[in-house]
Every structure is written in C-alpha cells, then in structure tokens.
Design a protein around this motif. Structure first.
Motif, PDB file in Angstrom:
ATOM      1  N   LEU A  71       0.858  -1.188   0.000  1.00 25.87           N
ATOM      2  CA  LEU A  71       0.000   0.000   0.000  1.00 25.87           C
ATOM      3  C   LEU A  71       0.892   1.235   0.000  1.00 25.87           C
ATOM      4  CD1 LEU A  71      -2.848   1.377   0.483  1.00 25.87           C
ATOM      5  CD2 LEU A  71      -2.275   1.252   2.925  1.00 25.87           C
ATOM      6  N   LEU A  72       0.572   2.177  -0.890  1.00 24.72           N
ATOM      7  CA  LEU A  72       1.269   3.461  -0.911  1.00 24.72           C
ATOM      8  C   LEU A  72       0.276   4.617  -0.763  1.00 24.72           C
ATOM      9  CD1 LEU A  72       3.779   5.212  -1.283  1.00 24.72           C
ATOM     10  CD2 LEU A  72       3.596   4.844  -3.767  1.00 24.72           C
ATOM     11  N   SER A  73      -0.908   4.463  -1.347  1.00 24.91           N
ATOM     12  CA  SER A  73      -1.941   5.496  -1.246  1.00 24.91           C
ATOM     13  C   SER A  73      -3.304   4.841  -1.419  1.00 24.91           C
ATOM     14  CB  SER A  73      -1.732   6.571  -2.320  1.00 24.91           C
ATOM     15  OG  SER A  73      -1.892   6.002  -3.619  1.00 24.91           O
ATOM     16  N   ASN A  74      -4.348   5.587  -1.087  1.00 22.25           N
ATOM     17  CA  ASN A  74      -5.708   5.157  -1.385  1.00 22.25           C
ATOM     18  C   ASN A  74      -6.524   6.399  -1.736  1.00 22.25           C
ATOM     19  OD1 ASN A  74      -6.421   6.380   1.053  1.00 22.25           O
ATOM     20  ND2 ASN A  74      -6.576   4.435   2.171  1.00 22.25           N
ATOM     21  N   GLN A  75      -7.841   6.265  -1.783  1.00 23.61           N
ATOM     22  CA  GLN A  75      -8.670   7.380  -2.233  1.00 23.61           C
ATOM     23  C   GLN A  75      -8.632   8.577  -1.287  1.00 23.61           C
ATOM     24  OE1 GLN A  75     -12.564   5.671  -2.876  1.00 23.61           O
ATOM     25  NE2 GLN A  75     -12.010   4.888  -4.906  1.00 23.61           N
ATOM     26  N   SER A  76      -8.315   8.346  -0.040  1.00 22.73           N
ATOM     27  CA  SER A  76      -8.341   9.438   0.937  1.00 22.73           C
ATOM     28  C   SER A  76      -6.970   9.822   1.479  1.00 22.73           C
ATOM     29  CB  SER A  76      -9.259   9.065   2.118  1.00 22.73           C
ATOM     30  OG  SER A  76      -8.856   7.849   2.709  1.00 22.73           O
ATOM     31  N   HIS A  77      -5.956   9.013   1.212  1.00 22.93           N
ATOM     32  CA  HIS A  77      -4.625   9.302   1.724  1.00 22.93           C
ATOM     33  C   HIS A  77      -3.568   9.090   0.644  1.00 22.93           C
ATOM     34  CE1 HIS A  77      -6.666   8.599   5.613  1.00 22.93           C
ATOM     35  NE2 HIS A  77      -5.768   9.440   6.090  1.00 22.93           N
ATOM     36  N   GLY A  78      -2.531   9.901   0.723  1.00 24.46           N
ATOM     37  CA  GLY A  78      -1.357   9.702  -0.109  1.00 24.46           C
ATOM     38  C   GLY A  78      -0.129   9.658   0.775  1.00 24.46           C
ATOM     39  N   PRO A  79       1.040   9.345   0.219  1.00 18.50           N
ATOM     40  CA  PRO A  79       2.255   9.345   1.033  1.00 18.50           C
ATOM     41  C   PRO A  79       2.552  10.751   1.558  1.00 18.50           C
ATOM     42  CG  PRO A  79       2.788   9.124  -1.295  1.00 18.50           C
ATOM     43  CD  PRO A  79       1.307   8.992  -1.185  1.00 18.50           C
ATOM     44  N   GLU A  80       2.918  10.839   2.822  1.00 15.93           N
ATOM     45  CA  GLU A  80       3.121  12.135   3.466  1.00 15.93           C
ATOM     46  C   GLU A  80       4.378  12.830   2.925  1.00 15.93           C
ATOM     47  OE1 GLU A  80       2.157   9.015   6.698  1.00 15.93           O
ATOM     48  OE2 GLU A  80       3.476   9.208   4.960  1.00 15.93           O
ATOM     49  N   LYS A  81       4.238  14.091   2.576  1.00 19.03           N
ATOM     50  CA  LYS A  81       5.391  14.874   2.126  1.00 19.03           C
ATOM     51  C   LYS A  81       6.160  15.465   3.307  1.00 19.03           C
ATOM     52  CE  LYS A  81       3.387  16.089  -2.347  1.00 19.03           C
ATOM     53  NZ  LYS A  81       2.965  17.192  -3.266  1.00 19.03           N
ATOM     54  N   VAL A 177       6.610  -0.524 -11.010  1.00 22.54           N
ATOM     55  CA  VAL A 177       5.815  -1.388 -11.885  1.00 22.54           C
ATOM     56  C   VAL A 177       4.477  -0.714 -12.168  1.00 22.54           C
ATOM     57  CG1 VAL A 177       4.852  -3.701 -12.182  1.00 22.54           C
ATOM     58  CG2 VAL A 177       6.957  -3.387 -10.843  1.00 22.54           C
ATOM     59  N   ASP A 178       3.993  -0.870 -13.382  1.00 20.04           N
ATOM     60  CA  ASP A 178       2.738  -0.239 -13.813  1.00 20.04           C
ATOM     61  C   ASP A 178       1.550  -0.960 -13.194  1.00 20.04           C
ATOM     62  OD1 ASP A 178       0.816   1.232 -15.074  1.00 20.04           O
ATOM     63  OD2 ASP A 178       1.151   0.383 -17.069  1.00 20.04           O
ATOM     64  N   THR A 179       1.291  -0.638 -11.930  1.00 23.37           N
ATOM     65  CA  THR A 179       0.172  -1.207 -11.180  1.00 23.37           C
ATOM     66  C   THR A 179      -0.615  -0.076 -10.537  1.00 23.37           C
ATOM     67  OG1 THR A 179       1.446  -1.410  -9.137  1.00 23.37           O
ATOM     68  CG2 THR A 179       1.527  -3.281 -10.665  1.00 23.37           C
ATOM     69  N   ASN A 180      -1.710  -0.433  -9.882  1.00 25.26           N
ATOM     70  CA  ASN A 180      -2.515   0.580  -9.197  1.00 25.26           C
ATOM     71  C   ASN A 180      -1.719   1.287  -8.106  1.00 25.26           C
ATOM     72  OD1 ASN A 180      -4.808   0.081 -10.739  1.00 25.26           O
ATOM     73  ND2 ASN A 180      -5.579  -1.475  -9.330  1.00 25.26           N
ATOM     74  N   LEU A 181      -0.764   0.592  -7.493  1.00 29.33           N
ATOM     75  CA  LEU A 181       0.037   1.201  -6.435  1.00 29.33           C
ATOM     76  C   LEU A 181       0.841   2.391  -6.949  1.00 29.33           C
ATOM     77  CD1 LEU A 181       1.972  -0.555  -3.614  1.00 29.33           C
ATOM     78  CD2 LEU A 181       3.196   1.070  -5.054  1.00 29.33           C
ATOM     79  N   SER A 182       1.411   2.251  -8.147  1.00 29.50           N
ATOM     80  CA  SER A 182       2.314   3.297  -8.651  1.00 29.50           C
ATOM     81  C   SER A 182       1.636   4.320  -9.554  1.00 29.50           C
ATOM     82  CB  SER A 182       3.473   2.645  -9.430  1.00 29.50           C
ATOM     83  OG  SER A 182       3.011   2.105 -10.652  1.00 29.50           O
ATOM     84  N   LYS A 183       0.420   4.052 -10.020  1.00 27.51           N
ATOM     85  CA  LYS A 183      -0.209   4.913 -11.033  1.00 27.51           C
ATOM     86  C   LYS A 183      -0.221   6.404 -10.667  1.00 27.51           C
ATOM     87  CE  LYS A 183      -3.169   1.964 -13.824  1.00 27.51           C
ATOM     88  NZ  LYS A 183      -2.129   1.914 -14.847  1.00 27.51           N
ATOM     89  N   PRO A 184      -0.563   6.787  -9.431  1.00 23.45           N
ATOM     90  CA  PRO A 184      -0.603   8.224  -9.131  1.00 23.45           C
ATOM     91  C   PRO A 184       0.757   8.912  -9.186  1.00 23.45           C
ATOM     92  CG  PRO A 184      -1.845   6.949  -7.503  1.00 23.45           C
ATOM     93  CD  PRO A 184      -1.039   5.976  -8.298  1.00 23.45           C
ATOM     94  N   PHE A 185       1.838   8.124  -9.288  1.00 18.33           N
ATOM     95  CA  PHE A 185       3.179   8.700  -9.183  1.00 18.33           C
ATOM     96  C   PHE A 185       4.036   8.435 -10.421  1.00 18.33           C
ATOM     97  CE2 PHE A 185       1.475   7.054  -5.211  1.00 18.33           C
ATOM     98  CZ  PHE A 185       1.314   8.233  -4.499  1.00 18.33           C
ATOM     99  N   GLN A 186       3.396   7.966 -11.500  1.00 21.21           N
ATOM    100  CA  GLN A 186       4.163   7.572 -12.680  1.00 21.21           C
ATOM    101  C   GLN A 186       4.661   8.755 -13.506  1.00 21.21           C
ATOM    102  OE1 GLN A 186       1.936   4.665 -14.924  1.00 21.21           O
ATOM    103  NE2 GLN A 186       1.909   3.195 -13.228  1.00 21.21           N
ATOM    104  N   ASN A 187       4.187   9.954 -13.220  1.00 20.27           N
ATOM    105  CA  ASN A 187       4.639  11.139 -13.962  1.00 20.27           C
ATOM    106  C   ASN A 187       5.657  11.954 -13.174  1.00 20.27           C
ATOM    107  OD1 ASN A 187       2.932  10.634 -16.183  1.00 20.27           O
ATOM    108  ND2 ASN A 187       1.214  11.573 -15.111  1.00 20.27           N
ATOM    109  N   SER A 188       6.338  11.301 -12.232  1.00 20.06           N
ATOM    110  CA  SER A 188       7.262  12.024 -11.350  1.00 20.06           C
ATOM    111  C   SER A 188       8.727  11.748 -11.692  1.00 20.06           C
ATOM    112  CB  SER A 188       6.993  11.654  -9.889  1.00 20.06           C
ATOM    113  OG  SER A 188       7.119  10.249  -9.713  1.00 20.06           O
ATOM    114  N   GLY A 189       9.021  11.614 -12.970  1.00 22.23           N
ATOM    115  CA  GLY A 189      10.411  11.454 -13.402  1.00 22.23           C
ATOM    116  C   GLY A 189      10.958  10.052 -13.252  1.00 22.23           C
ATOM    117  N   ILE A 190      10.112   9.045 -13.271  1.00 21.21           N
ATOM    118  CA  ILE A 190      10.565   7.660 -13.164  1.00 21.21           C
ATOM    119  C   ILE A 190      11.342   7.282 -14.421  1.00 21.21           C
ATOM    120  CG2 ILE A 190       9.796   5.261 -13.044  1.00 21.21           C
ATOM    121  CD1 ILE A 190       7.348   6.315 -11.473  1.00 21.21           C
TER     122      ILE A 190
END
Length: 230
Positions: A71-81, A177-190
């Motif tokens: 788990l990295l994020s869900n609909q109500s939470h994301g990883p804390e900055k 990996v291109d999964t639901n876990l990483s999708k919100p973060f795939q545009n961050s210079g990977i």
C-alpha cells in the motif's frame, strides 16, 4: 514438482501467478483476502494469524513463498510529504499492508519448518525502505513500514541461519511497476517503468538464482539482483 504460494492479488502477484502457472513442474496457489477469478485461489486474510495457520496445516510447507502485498496510497490518503501530515491511523494501514502480511506468514511457516527444509521466502519490499539510500525524505508511513520489513527479514535470517540453514528469506525491490500502487506517481520522473509481466519475469529469474543462503538470506535485493544496502 515445486509448490509455489503467492500472497496478494495486485498486479505483480497476478502476473507472477500466471507466469508460474504456465510451468508443468510447478503447483501454484494464489492467496488473498479479496476474491479473484483465478484457478487455485485460496481466500486467506494475511492479517489473521489463525487463518494463515489453518491454511499451512492443511497444505503443508511449500518450496517458494512470495508475499506481494503493498500500500502506498488510497482514495483518501497519499504518502506524506512532511511530518505534519503523519497520522497513526494511516501508519497503521501501511503496516497492515506492507509489514504484517510477511511477518505473519513467516511466523506461521517457521512454526512448522524442519531443519532439513529448504524454503525460499521472498517478500516484496522497496528501495525507499533503505535508510542509507534515503536522500529525499517524505513518504513517512511507506518508508518506515518498508524499513521495518527489511529489518524483520534480516532478523529472521539470523534466526534461520542456525535453525534452518538451507532456507532463505529475502526482501525484494521490483522497481517501479505499472500497477494501481504506482499509477498516481508515474509522472514524477521515473526512469524505468516495468509492466507486471516484466516484473514477474525478473522476480522469477532472481528467485531461480537464490542458490546460497549464506549469501542471499537476509538481504534486500533489487530487480537486477544487486544487493541494496539497508
């Protein structure tokens, strides 16, 4: 015939299950909390030690276990900055997905291991759980839960080294990996984004190469097979 158990129903788990299922020399079980339409699926809650223990008693000791929950994020939470965003509730959710499943499956299996057993127990972790590799900060709950997981793997390897010297426990970083876990973060210079099938192939290849417990047990390795410093 090798007996493979894959814990989880996300993109990497499903792709790995389907890859092993193509082999005639493997008997594969997919194990998860949520029902999926796959053959040889078993419904087990990986946060319930009783369910895990019952499954092991009924099915015996496998040759390979792959714990692929996360788990990295869900609909109500994301990883804390920042630390200001840290909450105990969200941290607990990270522990339930990133830490406890590997611990509980390992604990229950260890109770049934014999000295002669040679099991490969692989838990998906992450490079961001490496303390020495952390140069950016942030992602508090995810990083800390994975760091705890990496320490658990090292701790257990030290115990197994004396009790079950032919067995290996390993933490594994599959890359992004291109999964639901990483999708919100795939545009961050990977730099490299793997498909689930590529990730499954890399994972299987690395498991096949785990030949010496003295070298591999207790390590965190990445998809290239390189050891990541904790």
């Amino acid at each position: 015939m090798k007996h493979i158990w894959i814990i989880g129903t996300g993109g990497i788990a499903l792709a790995t299950y389907r890859l092993y299922s193509k082999r005639d020399d493997c008997s594969v079980r997919l194990i998860g909390r949520k029902e999926v339409q796959e053959n040889n699926f078993a419904k087990v809650n990986s946060n319930d030690e009783g369910q895990i223990s019952d499954f092991i008693i009924k099915n015996g000791i496998p040759d390979v276990v792959i714990v692929a929950t996360g788990l990295l994020s869900n609909q109500s939470h994301g990883p804390e900055k920042t630390i200001a965003s840290f909450t105990s509730d969200w941290f607990d959710e990270n522990l339930k997905a990133n830490f406890y499943p590997g611990v509980f499956w390992c604990k229950s299996l260890t109770a049934h291991l014999k000295r002669k057993d040679a099991i490969k127990f692989v838990i998906l972790s992450a490079r961001v759980g490496s303390i020495s590799d952390n140069q950016l900060g942030g992602w508090y709950s995810y990083r800390i839960s994975k760091a705890a997981l990496n320490m658990f793997v090292r701790n257990t390897a030290n115990e197994w080294r004396y009790k079950y010297p032919q067995s290996i426990i390993l933490a594994y970083h599959p890359g992004t990996v291109d999964t639901n876990l990483s999708k919100p973060f795939q545009n961050s210079g990977i730099k490299k984004l793997f498909t689930p099938d590529e990730a499954a192939h890399n994972l299987k290849q690395n498991i096949d190469n785990l030949d010496d417990p003295k070298i591999w047990s207790g390590q965190l390795i990445d998809w290239r097979g390189d050891i990541v410093q904790p």
